[in-house]
Design a protein around this motif. Sequence first.
Motif, mmCIF file in Angstrom:
data_model
loop_
_atom_site.group_PDB
_atom_site.id
_atom_site.type_symbol
_atom_site.label_atom_id
_atom_site.label_comp_id
_atom_site.label_asym_id
_atom_site.label_seq_id
_atom_site.Cartn_x
_atom_site.Cartn_y
_atom_site.Cartn_z
ATOM 1 N N ILE A 265 0.898 -1.081 0.168
ATOM 2 C CA ILE A 265 0.106 -0.034 0.014
ATOM 3 C C ILE A 265 0.670 1.307 -0.067
ATOM 4 O O ILE A 265 1.380 1.615 1.013
ATOM 5 C CB ILE A 265 -0.939 -0.027 1.234
ATOM 6 N N GLU A 266 0.822 1.897 -0.863
ATOM 7 C CA GLU A 266 1.656 3.256 -1.046
ATOM 8 C C GLU A 266 0.804 4.217 -1.234
ATOM 9 O O GLU A 266 -0.144 4.812 -2.063
ATOM 10 C CB GLU A 266 2.466 2.992 -2.641
ATOM 11 N N GLU B 184 -0.787 7.035 8.753
ATOM 12 C CA GLU B 184 -2.466 6.814 9.298
ATOM 13 C C GLU B 184 -3.237 6.015 8.056
ATOM 14 O O GLU B 184 -4.162 5.318 8.372
ATOM 15 C CB GLU B 184 -2.937 8.102 9.701
ATOM 16 N N VAL B 185 -3.144 6.707 7.031
ATOM 17 C CA VAL B 185 -4.032 6.431 5.806
ATOM 18 C C VAL B 185 -3.867 4.975 5.414
ATOM 19 O O VAL B 185 -4.483 4.030 5.275
ATOM 20 C CB VAL B 185 -3.850 7.220 4.686
ATOM 21 N N GLY B 186 -2.465 4.810 5.310
ATOM 22 C CA GLY B 186 -1.929 3.470 4.978
ATOM 23 C C GLY B 186 -2.462 2.240 5.953
ATOM 24 O O GLY B 186 -2.774 1.116 5.475
ATOM 25 N N ARG B 187 -2.189 2.686 7.244
ATOM 26 C CA ARG B 187 -2.768 1.689 8.207
ATOM 27 C C ARG B 187 -4.255 1.280 8.142
ATOM 28 O O ARG B 187 -4.822 0.194 8.419
ATOM 29 C CB ARG B 187 -2.254 2.059 9.726
ATOM 30 N N SER B 188 -4.999 2.494 8.000
ATOM 31 C CA SER B 188 -6.417 2.002 7.742
ATOM 32 C C SER B 188 -6.764 1.359 6.847
ATOM 33 O O SER B 188 -7.445 0.324 6.808
ATOM 34 C CB SER B 188 -7.215 3.588 7.575
ATOM 35 N N ILE B 189 -5.971 1.483 5.420
ATOM 36 C CA ILE B 189 -6.250 0.711 4.473
ATOM 37 C C ILE B 189 -5.901 -0.811 4.978
ATOM 38 O O ILE B 189 -6.706 -2.009 4.437
ATOM 39 C CB ILE B 189 -5.710 1.150 3.199
ATOM 40 N N ALA B 190 -4.855 -1.013 5.354
ATOM 41 C CA ALA B 190 -4.177 -2.282 5.743
ATOM 42 C C ALA B 190 -5.044 -3.079 6.682
ATOM 43 O O ALA B 190 -5.029 -4.286 6.818
ATOM 44 C CB ALA B 190 -2.832 -2.011 6.247
ATOM 45 N N ARG B 191 -5.823 -2.364 7.473
ATOM 46 C CA ARG B 191 -6.691 -3.026 8.452
ATOM 47 C C ARG B 191 -8.100 -3.276 8.059
ATOM 48 O O ARG B 191 -8.897 -3.764 8.973
ATOM 49 C CB ARG B 191 -6.577 -2.336 9.759
ATOM 50 N N ASN B 192 -8.598 -2.586 6.895
ATOM 51 C CA ASN B 192 -9.913 -3.105 6.485
ATOM 52 C C ASN B 192 -10.306 -4.596 6.065
ATOM 53 O O ASN B 192 -9.898 -4.883 4.911
ATOM 54 C CB ASN B 192 -10.071 -2.069 5.257
ATOM 55 N N ASN B 193 -10.917 -5.065 6.772
ATOM 56 C CA ASN B 193 -11.127 -6.634 6.611
ATOM 57 C C ASN B 193 -11.900 -6.840 5.278
ATOM 58 O O ASN B 193 -11.897 -7.673 4.374
ATOM 59 C CB ASN B 193 -12.169 -7.176 7.696
ATOM 60 N N LEU B 194 -12.881 -5.602 5.059
ATOM 61 C CA LEU B 194 -13.727 -5.993 3.870
ATOM 62 C C LEU B 194 -12.787 -5.899 2.522
ATOM 63 O O LEU B 194 -12.909 -6.628 1.725
ATOM 64 C CB LEU B 194 -14.745 -4.972 3.724
ATOM 65 N N ASN C 219 -11.773 -3.651 -5.367
ATOM 66 C CA ASN C 219 -12.700 -2.824 -4.861
ATOM 67 C C ASN C 219 -12.507 -1.649 -4.228
ATOM 68 O O ASN C 219 -12.167 -1.461 -3.062
ATOM 69 C CB ASN C 219 -13.650 -3.895 -3.570
ATOM 70 N N TRP C 220 -12.109 -0.760 -5.171
ATOM 71 C CA TRP C 220 -11.720 0.627 -4.651
ATOM 72 C C TRP C 220 -12.530 1.449 -3.831
ATOM 73 O O TRP C 220 -12.235 2.358 -3.066
ATOM 74 C CB TRP C 220 -11.195 1.452 -5.766
ATOM 75 N N GLY C 221 -13.892 1.012 -3.939
ATOM 76 C CA GLY C 221 -14.908 1.650 -3.038
ATOM 77 C C GLY C 221 -14.410 1.497 -1.139
ATOM 78 O O GLY C 221 -14.684 2.225 -0.535
ATOM 79 N N ARG C 222 -14.021 0.294 -1.184
ATOM 80 C CA ARG C 222 -13.438 -0.108 0.156
ATOM 81 C C ARG C 222 -12.215 0.669 0.626
ATOM 82 O O ARG C 222 -11.824 0.800 1.698
ATOM 83 C CB ARG C 222 -13.532 -1.694 0.425
ATOM 84 N N VAL C 223 -11.277 0.998 -0.406
ATOM 85 C CA VAL C 223 -10.112 1.938 -0.128
ATOM 86 C C VAL C 223 -10.677 3.269 0.444
ATOM 87 O O VAL C 223 -10.258 3.757 1.241
ATOM 88 C CB VAL C 223 -9.343 1.942 -1.271
ATOM 89 N N VAL D 140 -7.183 6.419 -6.718
ATOM 90 C CA VAL D 140 -6.656 5.050 -6.165
ATOM 91 C C VAL D 140 -6.355 4.200 -7.347
ATOM 92 O O VAL D 140 -7.035 4.225 -8.473
ATOM 93 C CB VAL D 140 -7.678 4.271 -5.601
ATOM 94 N N ALA D 141 -5.238 3.734 -7.485
ATOM 95 C CA ALA D 141 -4.982 2.877 -8.458
ATOM 96 C C ALA D 141 -4.567 1.398 -7.985
ATOM 97 O O ALA D 141 -3.932 1.270 -6.825
ATOM 98 C CB ALA D 141 -3.292 3.187 -9.191
ATOM 99 N N ILE D 142 -4.933 0.492 -8.547
ATOM 100 C CA ILE D 142 -4.736 -1.155 -8.370
ATOM 101 C C ILE D 142 -4.073 -1.480 -9.425
ATOM 102 O O ILE D 142 -4.615 -1.937 -10.593
ATOM 103 C CB ILE D 142 -6.073 -1.752 -7.838
ATOM 104 N N ASN D 143 -2.873 -2.242 -9.030
ATOM 105 C CA ASN D 143 -2.080 -2.853 -9.947
ATOM 106 C C ASN D 143 -1.775 -1.977 -11.545
ATOM 107 O O ASN D 143 -1.913 -2.567 -12.564
ATOM 108 C CB ASN D 143 -2.534 -4.350 -10.167
ATOM 109 N N GLY D 144 -1.540 -0.758 -11.152
ATOM 110 C CA GLY D 144 -1.443 0.216 -12.124
ATOM 111 C C GLY D 144 -2.797 0.901 -13.116
ATOM 112 O O GLY D 144 -2.545 1.662 -13.775
ATOM 113 N N VAL D 145 -3.799 0.374 -12.569
ATOM 114 C CA VAL D 145 -4.943 0.887 -13.149
ATOM 115 C C VAL D 145 -5.645 2.006 -12.126
ATOM 116 O O VAL D 145 -6.186 1.424 -11.065
ATOM 117 C CB VAL D 145 -5.803 0.038 -13.457
#
Lengths: 383, 383
Positions: free
Chosen positions: A267-268, A280-290, A301-305, A323-328
């Motif tokens: 998570i960058e 803080e943002v990285g940790r919040s994303i890293a801890r999101n179970n969904l 599922n970028w909505g969950r990010v 938000v990019a996921i694997n470059g997209v």
Amino acid sequence: MSVTAAQGFRAAGIAAGIKQNGNPDLALVVNDGPRRAAAGVFTSNRVKAAPVLWSEQVLKSGQLTAVVLNSGGANACTGPKGFQDTHATAEKAAEVLGCGAGEVAVCSTGLIGVLLPMDKLLPGVGTAAAQLSAHGGEKAAIAIKTTDTVHKTSVVTGDGWTVGGMAKGAGMLAPGLATMLVVLTTDADLDSAVLDRALRAATRVTFDRVDSDGCMSTNDTVLLLASGASGITPEYDAFAEAVRAVCDDLGQQLIRDAEGASKDIRIEVINAASEEDAVEVGRSIARNNLLKCAIHGEDPNWGRVLSAIGTTSAAFEPDRLNVAINGVWVCKNGSVGEDREKVDMRYREVHIVADLAAGAETATLWTNDLTADYVHENSAYSS
Amino acid sequence: MSVTAAQGFRAAGIAAGIKQNGNPDLALVVNDGPRRAAAGVFTSNRVKAAPVLWSEQVLKSGQLTAVVLNSGGANACTGPKGFQDTHATAEKAAEVLGCGAGEVAVCSTGLIGVLLPMDKLLPGVGTAAAQLSAHGGEKAAIAIKTTDTVHKTSVVTGDGWTVGGMAKGAGMLAPGLATMLVVLTTDADLDSAVLDRALRAATRVTFDRVDSDGCMSTNDTVLLLASGASGITPEYDAFAEAVRAVCDDLGQQLIRDAEGASKDIRIEVINAASEEDAVEVGRSIARNNLLKCAIHGEDPNWGRVLSAIGTTSAAFEPDRLNVAINGVWVCKNGSVGEDREKVDMRYREVHIVADLAAGAETATLWTNDLTADYVHENSAYSS
């Protein structure tokens, strides 16, 4: 390799009978000097295991001759008897090594709330001492495994000096200051103040940014021991970078072996107003179970990010988030971006970029997906 | 029952075609007065869905004539077009009901980041208006379900007046101020300031203490509408207690239907120095994935309770902590207590008491276990 890659160190790993399945469970690392400088960082969990309380105390001198590590029991939440057991372990090591108990750190890992079988552990310290070897680093790394499927070691070599280390950890992996058990050694000729500075700088950007399951351990310990056996005093920056590189490598080995994980997630967080915001943002994303479940299902599922970012106090405007996921870039300006069908998630590594569009600071954190295997492993662990 | 239990309200629930599977997906609740007072609380997630932004705005008047609710799409992170769609929905409802768009709240739930099919939704508002009925509460409750396996309603009757309501929610359930979609109605004759006070007092100790998976929604909304149709103005305390009781009942229905859950976990934090401490500790326990897995495995793993408490800033001494699971004090004074084999965990409800031994304040939070079914459901949700 491992903790014996640097000159001046011997190690051993044996099966003392602490684990009922007969697997290796006791490691000993000894610094033969000439220097015996040391530094350590420990869990910031306020419920600290007996060995953490002991090792924090002995580290105040900045000197360590040996470290005793056991798997098969964390010796956490074990009351006064647990602390006495840690003390007795250090005394036993001091006796067989001919040093003072105050020069011996102790690390334990395993189930919380269970006393260690001292009738197995104390004789084991003697057995391990008899097997100490300058080639014992790998055996030591194997003996500290709990649910780890592989042992973790790393080595970086400088100009005539070396930093090496070992780590264990596969769950309860969300260090507040350090993670699980890590022992680093170097033959650089440095005092404990320099070791402490380099170690804190390294852990802050490595182990502290590994967050497998949001659960902070009671036993996290990272130790750095220097023997001075190379006779070389490196430049601080070169040494600090070597420590950081070894910590980074070990931290990523922890994530790759996280319980039940099928995806490693990098998570960058970019363009944050401050490094603290980015973390803080990285940790919040890293801890999101969904989100972690979605990644498991190869669903970008970028909505969950965004919903995870929205729970933080970081500086950002919702309609400027990308938000990019694997470059997209699946999310642009807080809304639908490029076609999510373009995201290829077949591989183990997943790279999420969260652009806060609020500054120029960056932080990278590591986590993994949440899987049914994690649930199975952790619903059966103590039974 | 539900939102039509109180006098002066009609409701409808229909299948407008928003959900591709043809299930009901659109609800309409109308206040026929004579009073049209209203209050609302919304998610504290900073990434807010379009309907949340709209409804917060219209609520400023303290007046609502109608609420339109849709499942099948959250209309969150959908940019300016998403907000236009919410506005158009309110305009359509205003047109068919003969009121102003500024008297119409809108609530949406479903997948984030997808625009709603307005060609289905707008005609659906007309269809729903034609089916409005004083017996339509249950159909409305059914139409707002997403992954809910059951619809949720609750009614409390006072002395000549009634508070009723409906809720939906089964995941992304960790309200910052409110939870998912809840509409409460009353025929008590009260103004919006009193409604607001009672609603905030109720949600603070009910929905705010429900934490299924630690993931805060972008769409959480709780609305309370008063028709005054009973002609009775109850005492504030009696009314506030009725609102609290309905919120508490609906909150527990949410937990009982949480995605994949097999255990409902009641976390009672006692002897805290402050209520804030009690809530912080309760939430840390409720969000500990390892503990939630252990409970799933019927393992009374109190060490994971202590490690969760240890991450908080609450006042406590580690060696004075006590933990009971289903009535057995498995941890006493921070260490091993009664025999964990005595803990019977065969039933769905699990009761954890965490005694901080630091004061006299208490809070109770609700969560559920973490299961492979949760992982399966949430790794496949958007596909």
